[in-house]
Write a protein that holds these residues in place. Sequence first.
Motif, PDB file in Angstrom:
ATOM      1  N   CYS A 226       1.909   4.866  -0.956  1.00 24.23           N
ATOM      2  CA  CYS A 226       1.903   4.238   0.371  1.00 24.23           C
ATOM      3  C   CYS A 226       0.854   3.134   0.528  1.00 24.23           C
ATOM      4  O   CYS A 226       0.836   2.449   1.546  1.00 24.23           O
ATOM      5  N   GLY A 227      -0.039   2.957  -0.454  1.00 24.95           N
ATOM      6  CA  GLY A 227      -1.039   1.895  -0.381  1.00 24.95           C
ATOM      7  C   GLY A 227      -2.339   2.271   0.311  1.00 24.95           C
ATOM      8  O   GLY A 227      -3.249   1.449   0.405  1.00 24.95           O
ATOM      9  N   HIS A 228      -2.459   3.499   0.792  1.00 25.15           N
ATOM     10  CA  HIS A 228      -3.686   3.937   1.469  1.00 25.15           C
ATOM     11  C   HIS A 228      -4.896   3.724   0.561  1.00 25.15           C
ATOM     12  O   HIS A 228      -4.878   4.095  -0.604  1.00 25.15           O
ATOM     13  N   ILE A 229      -5.934   3.097   1.104  1.00 22.77           N
ATOM     14  CA  ILE A 229      -7.192   2.933   0.378  1.00 22.77           C
ATOM     15  C   ILE A 229      -8.158   3.989   0.892  1.00 22.77           C
ATOM     16  O   ILE A 229      -8.434   4.065   2.086  1.00 22.77           O
ATOM     17  N   GLY A 230      -8.631   4.817  -0.035  1.00 25.78           N
ATOM     18  CA  GLY A 230      -9.578   5.876   0.305  1.00 25.78           C
ATOM     19  C   GLY A 230     -10.747   5.868  -0.658  1.00 25.78           C
ATOM     20  O   GLY A 230     -10.674   5.304  -1.748  1.00 25.78           O
ATOM     21  N   CYS A 231     -11.813   6.511  -0.258  1.00 28.01           N
ATOM     22  CA  CYS A 231     -13.017   6.565  -1.093  1.00 28.01           C
ATOM     23  C   CYS A 231     -12.916   7.708  -2.104  1.00 28.01           C
ATOM     24  O   CYS A 231     -12.211   8.695  -1.897  1.00 28.01           O
ATOM     25  N   CYS A 232     -13.634   7.554  -3.209  1.00 28.23           N
ATOM     26  CA  CYS A 232     -13.583   8.501  -4.323  1.00 28.23           C
ATOM     27  C   CYS A 232     -14.360   9.784  -4.014  1.00 28.23           C
ATOM     28  O   CYS A 232     -15.053   9.888  -3.003  1.00 28.23           O
TER      29      CYS A 232
END
Length: 98
Positions: free
Chosen positions: A41-47
């Motif tokens: 879906c392209g969601h950008i999240g932190c590691c």
Amino acid sequence: MADTCTHLDDVNLDTAPSGDGCVECLLMGSHWVHLRRCVECGHIGCCDSSPNRHATAHFHSTTHPLVQSYEPGEEWFWCYANDLMFEVPGRPPSPAHP
């Protein structure tokens, strides 16, 4: 741990990223260490080295199994469902945040 990812058909490099940083961290005024892009879906999240671990939280809330590093020069994928890091030979580089 699996030897191969069973979700390779889900790899989609055409999905636009949700932004230039971790969506949730930006909303809450927090910071991150590295970024991951959900290939579904392209969601950008932190590691997971980041205080809030939003990429993993996104997996748990959506069951989207694959993320790709959203860091310049990193071309690897992580499959949460198979607990596996891998690269896809011949794939173009992922979009990386500026």
